[in-house]
Write a protein that holds these residues in place. Structure first.
Motif, PDB file in Angstrom:
ATOM      1  N   GLN A  33       0.823  -0.956  -0.335  1.00 13.04           N
ATOM      2  CA  GLN A  33      -0.149   0.693  -0.266  1.00 13.04           C
ATOM      3  C   GLN A  33       0.728   1.284   0.022  1.00 13.04           C
ATOM      4  O   GLN A  33       0.855   2.148  -0.922  1.00 13.04           O
ATOM      5  CB  GLN A  33      -0.555   0.556   1.388  1.00 13.04           C
ATOM      6  N   ARG A  34       1.676   1.129   0.624  1.00 14.99           N
ATOM      7  CA  ARG A  34       2.803   2.445   1.001  1.00 14.99           C
ATOM      8  C   ARG A  34       3.740   3.028  -0.601  1.00 14.99           C
ATOM      9  O   ARG A  34       4.005   3.842  -1.110  1.00 14.99           O
ATOM     10  CB  ARG A  34       4.110   1.744   2.823  1.00 14.99           C
ATOM     11  N   GLN A  35       3.787   1.288  -1.428  1.00  9.46           N
ATOM     12  CA  GLN A  35       4.677   1.653  -2.446  1.00  9.46           C
ATOM     13  C   GLN A  35       3.470   1.893  -3.490  1.00  9.46           C
ATOM     14  O   GLN A  35       3.729   1.293  -4.867  1.00  9.46           O
ATOM     15  CB  GLN A  35       5.010   0.163  -2.900  1.00  9.46           C
ATOM     16  N   ASN A  36       2.190   2.228  -2.946  1.00  5.38           N
ATOM     17  CA  ASN A  36       0.928   1.979  -4.301  1.00  5.38           C
ATOM     18  C   ASN A  36       0.464   1.258  -5.402  1.00  5.38           C
ATOM     19  O   ASN A  36       0.349   1.591  -6.591  1.00  5.38           O
ATOM     20  CB  ASN A  36       0.899   3.417  -5.179  1.00  5.38           C
ATOM     21  N   LEU A  37       0.701  -0.440  -4.633  1.00  5.59           N
ATOM     22  CA  LEU A  37       0.700  -0.881  -5.649  1.00  5.59           C
ATOM     23  C   LEU A  37      -0.477  -1.789  -5.508  1.00  5.59           C
ATOM     24  O   LEU A  37      -1.515  -2.452  -6.507  1.00  5.59           O
ATOM     25  CB  LEU A  37       1.825  -2.413  -5.398  1.00  5.59           C
ATOM     26  N   VAL A  38      -1.299  -1.300  -4.076  1.00  4.97           N
ATOM     27  CA  VAL A  38      -2.412  -2.045  -4.199  1.00  4.97           C
ATOM     28  C   VAL A  38      -3.288  -0.903  -3.556  1.00  4.97           C
ATOM     29  O   VAL A  38      -2.558   0.673  -2.850  1.00  4.97           O
ATOM     30  CB  VAL A  38      -2.611  -2.461  -2.886  1.00  4.97           C
ATOM     31  N   TYR A  39      -4.968  -0.504  -3.306  1.00  2.16           N
ATOM     32  CA  TYR A  39      -5.318   0.619  -2.999  1.00  2.16           C
ATOM     33  C   TYR A  39      -6.115  -0.207  -1.653  1.00  2.16           C
ATOM     34  O   TYR A  39      -6.828   1.415  -1.306  1.00  2.16           O
ATOM     35  CB  TYR A  39      -6.540   1.320  -4.196  1.00  2.16           C
ATOM     36  N   CYS A  40      -6.215  -0.700  -1.321  1.00  2.13           N
ATOM     37  CA  CYS A  40      -6.666  -1.102   0.729  1.00  2.13           C
ATOM     38  C   CYS A  40      -5.705  -1.516   1.091  1.00  2.13           C
ATOM     39  O   CYS A  40      -4.579  -0.215   0.557  1.00  2.13           O
ATOM     40  CB  CYS A  40      -7.517  -2.502   0.095  1.00  2.13           C
ATOM     41  N   TRP A  41      -6.004  -1.579   2.406  1.00  2.00           N
ATOM     42  CA  TRP A  41      -4.848  -1.636   3.656  1.00  2.00           C
ATOM     43  C   TRP A  41      -4.142   0.396   3.873  1.00  2.00           C
ATOM     44  O   TRP A  41      -3.183   0.016   3.717  1.00  2.00           O
ATOM     45  CB  TRP A  41      -4.021  -2.833   3.119  1.00  2.00           C
ATOM     46  N   GLU A  42      -5.353   1.094   3.556  1.00  2.00           N
ATOM     47  CA  GLU A  42      -5.125   2.399   3.994  1.00  2.00           C
ATOM     48  C   GLU A  42      -4.450   2.342   5.665  1.00  2.00           C
ATOM     49  O   GLU A  42      -5.040   2.020   6.506  1.00  2.00           O
ATOM     50  CB  GLU A  42      -6.297   3.548   3.927  1.00  2.00           C
ATOM     51  N   HIS A  43      -3.557   3.296   6.357  1.00  2.00           N
ATOM     52  CA  HIS A  43      -3.423   3.202   7.063  1.00  2.00           C
ATOM     53  C   HIS A  43      -2.489   4.184   7.373  1.00  2.00           C
ATOM     54  O   HIS A  43      -1.645   5.399   6.526  1.00  2.00           O
ATOM     55  CB  HIS A  43      -2.174   2.069   7.345  1.00  2.00           C
ATOM     56  N   HIS A  44      -1.733   4.674   8.846  1.00  2.00           N
ATOM     57  CA  HIS A  44      -1.381   5.922   9.233  1.00  2.00           C
ATOM     58  C   HIS A  44      -1.137   5.867  10.846  1.00  2.00           C
ATOM     59  O   HIS A  44      -1.489   4.085  11.311  1.00  2.00           O
ATOM     60  CB  HIS A  44      -2.595   7.278   9.632  1.00  2.00           C
ATOM     61  N   LYS A  45       0.183   6.341  11.175  1.00  2.00           N
ATOM     62  CA  LYS A  45       1.314   5.756  12.123  1.00  2.00           C
ATOM     63  C   LYS A  45       1.499   6.903  13.158  1.00  2.00           C
ATOM     64  O   LYS A  45       1.451   7.721  12.588  1.00  2.00           O
ATOM     65  CB  LYS A  45       2.483   5.712  11.397  1.00  2.00           C
ATOM     66  N   ILE A  46       0.887   6.535  14.199  1.00  2.00           N
ATOM     67  CA  ILE A  46       0.725   7.325  15.972  1.00  2.00           C
ATOM     68  C   ILE A  46       2.090   7.221  16.563  1.00  2.00           C
ATOM     69  O   ILE A  46       1.815   5.658  17.239  1.00  2.00           O
ATOM     70  CB  ILE A  46      -0.267   7.582  16.362  1.00  2.00           C
ATOM     71  N   GLY A  47       3.569   7.798  16.603  1.00  2.00           N
ATOM     72  CA  GLY A  47       4.123   7.376  17.336  1.00  2.00           C
ATOM     73  C   GLY A  47       4.819   5.626  16.774  1.00  2.00           C
ATOM     74  O   GLY A  47       4.747   5.659  15.095  1.00  2.00           O
ATOM     75  N   ASN A  48       4.653   4.708  17.802  1.00  2.00           N
ATOM     76  CA  ASN A  48       5.011   3.410  17.341  1.00  2.00           C
ATOM     77  C   ASN A  48       4.388   2.416  16.566  1.00  2.00           C
ATOM     78  O   ASN A  48       4.281   1.624  16.209  1.00  2.00           O
ATOM     79  CB  ASN A  48       6.191   2.906  18.571  1.00  2.00           C
ATOM     80  N   VAL A  49       2.762   3.170  16.589  1.00  2.00           N
ATOM     81  CA  VAL A  49       1.447   1.865  16.256  1.00  2.00           C
ATOM     82  C   VAL A  49       0.752   2.949  14.252  1.00  2.00           C
ATOM     83  O   VAL A  49       1.023   3.952  15.306  1.00  2.00           O
ATOM     84  CB  VAL A  49       0.713   2.509  17.419  1.00  2.00           C
ATOM     85  N   VAL A  50       0.908   1.348  14.601  1.00  2.00           N
ATOM     86  CA  VAL A  50       0.440   1.113  12.981  1.00  2.00           C
ATOM     87  C   VAL A  50      -1.203   1.324  13.568  1.00  2.00           C
ATOM     88  O   VAL A  50      -1.601   0.260  14.347  1.00  2.00           O
ATOM     89  CB  VAL A  50       0.750   0.549  12.621  1.00  2.00           C
TER      90      VAL A  50
END
Length: 705
Positions: A33-50
């Motif tokens: 998802q971070r490499q834009n290979l898929v459009y699902c599995w969106e996420h964000h990170k706060i500290g060390n927690v995804v």
């Protein structure tokens, strides 16, 4: 659990693992998802927690999350209910105390007078108290003020009215939870629950107690008979079943108690059966046999395991030294020992042996030895008997707690003493035997054997007996246990990172004492009398107290600065009862607190005769003579500095400075026979008011015009 982060419903990686997903799969999907290979599995990170966005997941993952994490509910519904549950207020301490002190009462007929009296039956069971407190938490949550305060949050979850909010609370309260499998047992009907809430708000927590709770009216007759039997059998004279049966049947006949048209007399076997019901037995057992016997049979006992590390708990207690010894007047066993043991290892840390039983001085000396042998560590907790001699432990800044009086089960040291006496001391010739209350004949003294030892003068003296008792402590410390390790190895092989290391202030507060009265630091130093011995102290340059390795200098230089600054001032003295060669000086402040000023050591005595001089003694005497010169020099310098401020020619003309100028001039004229005019004193014009000034100014202008 699913949560809302940045207004988005999210789940975390560990929660997906709980659902059965493999960590490698999760990491691969997030990377794609971070490499834009898929459009699902969106996420964000706060500290060390995804935080993975729930709505961006495929339906199969959503269904898995709802099944495993939300109990089959939709995730929106689950978050709504969980958010409301998190608003549940905590238990109120005043309600908890009120329920704990609540006593169930019922009416009881006095069999002798026929009067109806109120009888206290029993307290509420603990599980019922917990249920009532759980109900009160939900009823407080249903208050309209709670809804108003959280209105914005609740509207976001489509909770638009107070009634809708209360209905959700009723459902949640009655749903099973880990602590309450049957829920809070609130009325499921809204109106009935609302009435219960109003009663609670008006009358308090007691409004939730059922009127039927504790009702024993169905056993009324039986209870009255049992009360009579309990009263008769509770007599400390300990009557037998035959006498109790006879007395009870006489009461039945006197009061005319009938059962099916015949006197309600009972047999001896019936009395025995009723009195030995466990619920009844614990009532009469206390009065008949005493508190200690009741504790041994009915007292609740907590199962506890030993502390996991050294210095977590130290236990202190005193007991008799069970050894006979010879005195000038004959055989005696008057010695007492106060000892401290580490609860983790059973290692005897400190002890003090004397003829005084558990006095504060003995406790202090034993604890001082324990602290020194532990490597100057303080225990995390200190357990001791709650008597006057142990008030010493209140000096500790760490947690300290007394054990239950006369309860050996609450103190580990009691078992350690038993092991010391039973496994080791019994083999000493002068052993007096175990506790006199012990019923085991093997623990009793052999009087003939002790008499033989006394006759043949084989018993040790007092000093040897003290040394023998100390030797036994060392034997126990070095005796391997069932695990093959000695208490010494267990103690020093353990580490406790939470223990506090002693500093000099702790050492002084625990082991040093105060002098009763203030003492003056005079020209010869500061002196006070201890045990009819006068001691003189003075301040030495460069000396600092080190409680671990305190070495006094053989030769020192007295402090001239201290003598010049604090001469003739009063100080409180704090001293070490075991070593009076140095003391600490404190000054009392305005708020009655005492401020540390300096360390003082015992003053050296110098030879008066030259013939008695030792090596370097002349040099030491010269040091002290120089201090006297330095004091005089500093006093003169300060005097000259003060005089320079007042060295005015007019004021100092006649050598006096305490007279005004007119007096000095008159005295000078009289001295030389001159006539002088009296000095006119300047008179000050009184200041005009603003009103007078304005009037005068107007008059001047009018005259000009």
């Amino acid at each position: 659990m699913p949560c809302i982060s940045e207004n988005i419903i999210c789940v975390t990686v560990p929660e997906l693992e709980k659902c059965g997903m493999k960590i490698n799969t999760i990491k691969t999907n997030l990377k794609q998802q971070r490499q834009n290979l898929v459009y699902c599995w969106e996420h964000h990170k706060i500290g060390n927690v995804v935080y993975i966005h729930y709505n961006s997941l495929k339906d199969k993952y959503k269904n898995l999350i709802q099944k495993e994490l939300c109990g089959g509910l939709s995730i929106e519904e689950w978050i709504r209910l969980n958010t409301i549950r998190e608003l549940l207020p905590p238990v109120r301490q005043d309600e908890k105390e009120e329920l704990a002190s609540f006593v169930i009462t019922r009416e009881k007929v006095d069999v002798t007078s026929g009067e109806i009296n109120s009888e206290e039956r029993t307290k509420l069971p603990d599980d019922h108290i917990c249920l009532l407190l759980y109900q009160s938490r939900w009823l407080r949550l249903m208050h309209k003020d709670v809804y108003k305060y959280n209105n914005k949050t609740l509207k976001r979850f489509h909770v638009k009215t107070v009634k809708e909010f209360r209905c959700i609370c009723i459902t949640l309260a009655n749903s099973p939870s880990p602590e309450f499998p049957n829920g809070a047992k609130l009325p499921k009907n809204y109106n009935a629950c609302y009435r219960r809430q109003q009663e609670y708000e008006q009358e308090g927590i007691q409004a939730l107690i059922s009127r039927k709770f504790g009702n024993t009216s169905s056993r009324k007759v039986d209870d009255e008979r049992i009360q009579i039997l309990i009263d008769l059998y509770s007599d400390p004279h300990k009557p037998d079943y035959v006498r109790v049966t006879k007395l009870y049947n006489e009461i039945v006949l006197q009061n005319g108690w009938m059962v099916k048209d015949s006197p309600a007399v009972i047999s001896e076997s019936c009395v025995k059966y009723n009195l030995n019901i466990p619920e009844v037995m614990q009532v009469w057992y206390l009065a008949r046999h005493g508190t200690q016997a009741w504790k041994n049979l009915f007292g609740y006992t907590i199962l506890r395991y030993k502390p996991s590390t050294r210095d977590a708990v130290w236990c202190g207690d005193g007991t008799k030294v069970n050894l006979f010894y010879i005195t000038p007047s004959g055989k005696a066993a008057k010695l007492n020992v106060y000892a401290i043991v580490d609860a983790h290892s059973g290692y005897w840390l400190g002890w003090d042996i004397s003829e005084e039983a558990d006095n504060i001085g003995s406790v202090q000396r034993a604890f001082r030895m324990a602290v020194t042998r532990s490597g100057y560590c303080l225990p995390f907790q200190m357990q001791y008997d709650n008597d006057g001699s142990n008030n010493y432990f209140k000096r500790l800044t760490t947690l300290h707690f007394p054990a239950m009086p006369n309860n050996g089960q609450s103190k580990i040291i009691e078992r350690c003493f038993k092991n010391l006496q039973d496994q080791h001391m019994r083999y000493a010739d002068g052993f007096t035997g175990m506790n006199i209350k012990s019923k085991n004949i093997n623990n009793q003294i052999n009087e003939d054997f002790i008499a033989t030892l006394d006759k043949t003068k084989s018993l040790k003296n007092k000093k040897e007996t003290i040394k023998l008792q100390e030797w036994f402590f060392h034997v126990v410390n070095n005796t391997p246990g069932k695990d093959g390790k000695t208490p010494k190895e267990k103690y020093f092989g353990s580490q406790n990172p939470d223990t506090q290391q002693l500093v000099a202030l702790d050492w002084i507060n625990m082991f040093w004492e105060w002098n009763e009265k203030e003492c003056v630091y005079a020209k010869e130093g500061i002196s006070w009398v201890e045990n009819k011995i006068k001691r003189v102290y003075e301040i030495a340059e460069g000396y600092e107290f080190d409680f671990r390795n305190d070495v006094l200098p053989e030769r020192y230089t007295p402090s001239a600065d201290f003598a010049c600054k604090y001469i003739r001032q009063k100080f409180y003295i704090r001293f070490d009862p075991l070593n009076s060669s140095r003391v600490a000086l404190y000054k009392e402040e305005a708020d009655n607190s005492r401020r540390f000023v300096a360390w003082a050591i015992e003053k050296d005595r110098m030879a008066y005769a030259v013939q008695d001089y030792k090596e370097d003694e002349k040099t030491e005497i010269n040091k002290r003579l120089n201090i006297k010169k330095e004091q005089q020099k500093r006093a003169k310098q300060k005097r000259e500095a003060a005089a320079s401020l007042m060295n005015s020619e007019e004021i100092m003309k006649l050598g006096y400075k305490f007279y005004d100028k007119a007096t000095l001039s008159a005295a000078e004229a009289d001295l030389y026979g001159e006539k002088t005019e009296p000095i006119e004193e300047k008179t000050s014009t009184p200041k005009k008011s603003r009103k007078e000034y304005l009037k005068e100014r107007r008059d001047k202008l009018n005259n000009k015009l």
